[in-house]
Motif scaffolding. Sequence first.
Motif, PDB file in Angstrom:
ATOM      1  N   GLU A 171      79.731   9.128  -2.441  1.00  0.00           N
ATOM      2  CA  GLU A 171      79.745  10.565  -2.176  1.00  0.00           C
ATOM      3  C   GLU A 171      79.424  10.844  -0.713  1.00  0.00           C
ATOM      4  O   GLU A 171      80.057  11.697  -0.085  1.00  0.00           O
ATOM      5  N   TYR A 172      78.459  10.094  -0.173  1.00  0.00           N
ATOM      6  CA  TYR A 172      78.109  10.262   1.239  1.00  0.00           C
ATOM      7  C   TYR A 172      79.288   9.911   2.129  1.00  0.00           C
ATOM      8  O   TYR A 172      79.614  10.657   3.061  1.00  0.00           O
ATOM      9  N   ALA A 173      79.939   8.771   1.869  1.00  0.00           N
ATOM     10  CA  ALA A 173      81.065   8.334   2.703  1.00  0.00           C
ATOM     11  C   ALA A 173      82.193   9.357   2.679  1.00  0.00           C
ATOM     12  O   ALA A 173      82.798   9.670   3.711  1.00  0.00           O
ATOM     13  N   LEU A 174      82.486   9.891   1.500  1.00  0.00           N
ATOM     14  CA  LEU A 174      83.566  10.869   1.377  1.00  0.00           C
ATOM     15  C   LEU A 174      83.199  12.184   2.058  1.00  0.00           C
ATOM     16  O   LEU A 174      84.012  12.770   2.782  1.00  0.00           O
ATOM     17  N   LEU A 175      81.985  12.653   1.837  1.00  0.00           N
ATOM     18  CA  LEU A 175      81.578  13.931   2.415  1.00  0.00           C
ATOM     19  C   LEU A 175      81.467  13.833   3.931  1.00  0.00           C
ATOM     20  O   LEU A 175      81.808  14.773   4.657  1.00  0.00           O
ATOM     21  N   PHE A 176      81.023  12.676   4.433  1.00  0.00           N
ATOM     22  CA  PHE A 176      80.939  12.494   5.882  1.00  0.00           C
ATOM     23  C   PHE A 176      82.326  12.494   6.502  1.00  0.00           C
ATOM     24  O   PHE A 176      82.554  13.103   7.557  1.00  0.00           O
ATOM     25  N   LYS A 177      83.284  11.842   5.832  1.00  0.00           N
ATOM     26  CA  LYS A 177      84.667  11.832   6.327  1.00  0.00           C
ATOM     27  C   LYS A 177      85.248  13.241   6.329  1.00  0.00           C
ATOM     28  O   LYS A 177      85.918  13.649   7.292  1.00  0.00           O
ATOM     29  N   LEU A 178      84.985  13.994   5.288  1.00  0.00           N
ATOM     30  CA  LEU A 178      85.467  15.379   5.213  1.00  0.00           C
ATOM     31  C   LEU A 178      84.818  16.234   6.296  1.00  0.00           C
ATOM     32  O   LEU A 178      85.471  17.085   6.904  1.00  0.00           O
TER      33      LEU A 178
ATOM     34  N   ARG B 297      73.511  26.449   0.126  1.00  0.00           N
ATOM     35  CA  ARG B 297      73.139  25.040   0.064  1.00  0.00           C
ATOM     36  C   ARG B 297      73.092  24.413   1.451  1.00  0.00           C
ATOM     37  O   ARG B 297      73.929  24.719   2.297  1.00  0.00           O
ATOM     38  N   THR B 298      72.128  23.522   1.659  1.00  0.00           N
ATOM     39  CA  THR B 298      72.026  22.777   2.908  1.00  0.00           C
ATOM     40  C   THR B 298      72.501  21.351   2.659  1.00  0.00           C
ATOM     41  O   THR B 298      71.965  20.664   1.778  1.00  0.00           O
ATOM     42  N   ILE B 299      73.494  20.940   3.413  1.00  0.00           N
ATOM     43  CA  ILE B 299      74.034  19.588   3.291  1.00  0.00           C
ATOM     44  C   ILE B 299      73.445  18.763   4.431  1.00  0.00           C
ATOM     45  O   ILE B 299      73.749  18.998   5.602  1.00  0.00           O
ATOM     46  N   ASP B 300      72.599  17.825   4.089  1.00  0.00           N
ATOM     47  CA  ASP B 300      71.939  16.974   5.085  1.00  0.00           C
ATOM     48  C   ASP B 300      72.544  15.580   5.008  1.00  0.00           C
ATOM     49  O   ASP B 300      72.093  14.734   4.242  1.00  0.00           O
ATOM     50  N   LEU B 301      73.587  15.346   5.812  1.00  0.00           N
ATOM     51  CA  LEU B 301      74.239  14.039   5.797  1.00  0.00           C
ATOM     52  C   LEU B 301      73.360  12.982   6.462  1.00  0.00           C
ATOM     53  O   LEU B 301      73.508  11.795   6.184  1.00  0.00           O
ATOM     54  N   GLU B 302      72.455  13.420   7.320  1.00  0.00           N
ATOM     55  CA  GLU B 302      71.541  12.471   7.955  1.00  0.00           C
ATOM     56  C   GLU B 302      70.596  11.886   6.908  1.00  0.00           C
ATOM     57  O   GLU B 302      70.285  10.694   6.933  1.00  0.00           O
ATOM     58  N   GLY B 303      70.166  12.734   5.985  1.00  0.00           N
ATOM     59  CA  GLY B 303      69.256  12.267   4.934  1.00  0.00           C
ATOM     60  C   GLY B 303      69.945  11.923   3.634  1.00  0.00           C
ATOM     61  O   GLY B 303      69.309  11.379   2.721  1.00  0.00           O
ATOM     62  N   GLY B 304      71.252  12.254   3.528  1.00  0.00           N
ATOM     63  CA  GLY B 304      71.997  11.931   2.318  1.00  0.00           C
ATOM     64  C   GLY B 304      71.613  12.772   1.123  1.00  0.00           C
ATOM     65  O   GLY B 304      71.600  12.280  -0.019  1.00  0.00           O
ATOM     66  N   ILE B 305      71.332  14.061   1.372  1.00  0.00           N
ATOM     67  CA  ILE B 305      70.933  14.933   0.263  1.00  0.00           C
ATOM     68  C   ILE B 305      71.611  16.292   0.376  1.00  0.00           C
ATOM     69  O   ILE B 305      72.047  16.694   1.457  1.00  0.00           O
ATOM     70  N   VAL B 306      71.660  16.988  -0.760  1.00  0.00           N
ATOM     71  CA  VAL B 306      72.063  18.393  -0.817  1.00  0.00           C
ATOM     72  C   VAL B 306      70.862  19.162  -1.343  1.00  0.00           C
ATOM     73  O   VAL B 306      70.298  18.805  -2.388  1.00  0.00           O
ATOM     74  N   GLU B 307      70.446  20.191  -0.611  1.00  0.00           N
ATOM     75  CA  GLU B 307      69.276  20.970  -1.005  1.00  0.00           C
ATOM     76  C   GLU B 307      69.705  22.359  -1.441  1.00  0.00           C
ATOM     77  O   GLU B 307      70.487  23.029  -0.775  1.00  0.00           O
ATOM     78  N   ASN B 308      69.190  22.806  -2.589  1.00  0.00           N
ATOM     79  CA  ASN B 308      69.512  24.138  -3.113  1.00  0.00           C
ATOM     80  C   ASN B 308      68.287  24.714  -3.811  1.00  0.00           C
ATOM     81  O   ASN B 308      67.780  24.126  -4.789  1.00  0.00           O
ATOM     82  N   ASP B 309      67.789  25.822  -3.282  1.00  0.00           N
ATOM     83  CA  ASP B 309      66.628  26.506  -3.870  1.00  0.00           C
ATOM     84  C   ASP B 309      65.438  25.564  -4.048  1.00  0.00           C
ATOM     85  O   ASP B 309      64.752  25.572  -5.085  1.00  0.00           O
ATOM     86  N   GLY B 310      65.201  24.734  -3.040  1.00  0.00           N
ATOM     87  CA  GLY B 310      64.048  23.853  -3.086  1.00  0.00           C
ATOM     88  C   GLY B 310      64.253  22.565  -3.855  1.00  0.00           C
ATOM     89  O   GLY B 310      63.371  21.703  -3.872  1.00  0.00           O
ATOM     90  N   THR B 311      65.392  22.414  -4.491  1.00  0.00           N
ATOM     91  CA  THR B 311      65.680  21.190  -5.245  1.00  0.00           C
ATOM     92  C   THR B 311      66.638  20.319  -4.449  1.00  0.00           C
ATOM     93  O   THR B 311      67.624  20.814  -3.900  1.00  0.00           O
ATOM     94  N   GLU B 312      66.330  19.025  -4.371  1.00  0.00           N
ATOM     95  CA  GLU B 312      67.175  18.099  -3.631  1.00  0.00           C
ATOM     96  C   GLU B 312      68.022  17.271  -4.586  1.00  0.00           C
ATOM     97  O   GLU B 312      67.528  16.762  -5.593  1.00  0.00           O
ATOM     98  N   TYR B 313      69.299  17.147  -4.244  1.00  0.00           N
ATOM     99  CA  TYR B 313      70.237  16.353  -5.023  1.00  0.00           C
ATOM    100  C   TYR B 313      70.739  15.207  -4.132  1.00  0.00           C
ATOM    101  O   TYR B 313      71.480  15.442  -3.173  1.00  0.00           O
ATOM    102  N   PRO B 314      70.327  13.980  -4.401  1.00  0.00           N
ATOM    103  CA  PRO B 314      70.749  12.863  -3.541  1.00  0.00           C
ATOM    104  C   PRO B 314      72.235  12.568  -3.700  1.00  0.00           C
ATOM    105  O   PRO B 314      72.811  12.707  -4.783  1.00  0.00           O
ATOM    106  N   LEU B 315      72.845  12.151  -2.597  1.00  0.00           N
ATOM    107  CA  LEU B 315      74.244  11.732  -2.599  1.00  0.00           C
ATOM    108  C   LEU B 315      74.311  10.222  -2.810  1.00  0.00           C
ATOM    109  O   LEU B 315      73.538   9.472  -2.228  1.00  0.00           O
ATOM    110  N   THR B 316      75.241   9.798  -3.667  1.00  0.00           N
ATOM    111  CA  THR B 316      75.464   8.362  -3.804  1.00  0.00           C
ATOM    112  C   THR B 316      76.152   7.843  -2.536  1.00  0.00           C
ATOM    113  O   THR B 316      76.626   8.625  -1.701  1.00  0.00           O
TER     114      THR B 316
END
Length: 236
Positions: free
Chosen positions: A164-171, A142-161
């Motif tokens: 979720e973005y604030a927590l994942l960025f802190k982590l 999986r590609t975690i794109d915090l700049e774009g606020g998405i998680v990409e997996n096998d061509g499918t993008e899952y947007p972060l709320t």
Amino acid sequence: MDEIKNKKLLIVDDEDEIRNMIDGFLRKEGFARIYHASNCVEALEVCRSVKPDIAILDVMLPDGDGFSLLSSLRQISNMPVLFLSARGEDEDRLLGLGLGADDYIVKPFLPRELILRLTAILRRVYSPPMQEQRPVFQLGGRTIDLEGGIVENDGTEYPLTAKEYALLFKLYESRNRIVTSDALCQAAWGDDYYGYENTLMVHIRRIREKIEINPSSPEYLLTIRGLGYKLVVKEV
């Protein structure tokens, strides 16, 4: 105003003269949000109420020592810590750094040395990352794109709320290190974060559903029982 100079500083020392001296030359350098504590109890009270961005801790305190105080602080804050001590033995220095302190200065010290080391810590911890260190990284396939606020997996993008973005960025900022639950709640809900622990668990579960192969058995976003969470990222 330089954002670094706007950070909140806590000075913990049982000697009024030393606290006031440090306070004086910090203010001459442009720092204005400075708080004092003369013992461990006061220091913990200030940390809970003011939430400083960095602490300068004396090792010898009347109701304990700076080492035990740092351990207590880590239960409520992940802020950087700089030790000041008249004890310059290697064992004490290694103990302080081993507990997670960012620096250790032996008394007597030059005011300019303290300013330089303190500023270096603040810039390292709080300055924005360089452009070439964009927060885009891999977790397994999986590609975690915090700049774009998405998680990409096998061509499918899952947007972060937003949460979720604030927590994942802190982590990610503290990747491969423990981030306390309080620090995560503060990152997502601000200073009025008390009472959000159960909500935090819900958001962590939703993040795992986006970044983990098996959210029930996570490989990357780990629970550290009694402390918080850790994001495991393999540096390339």
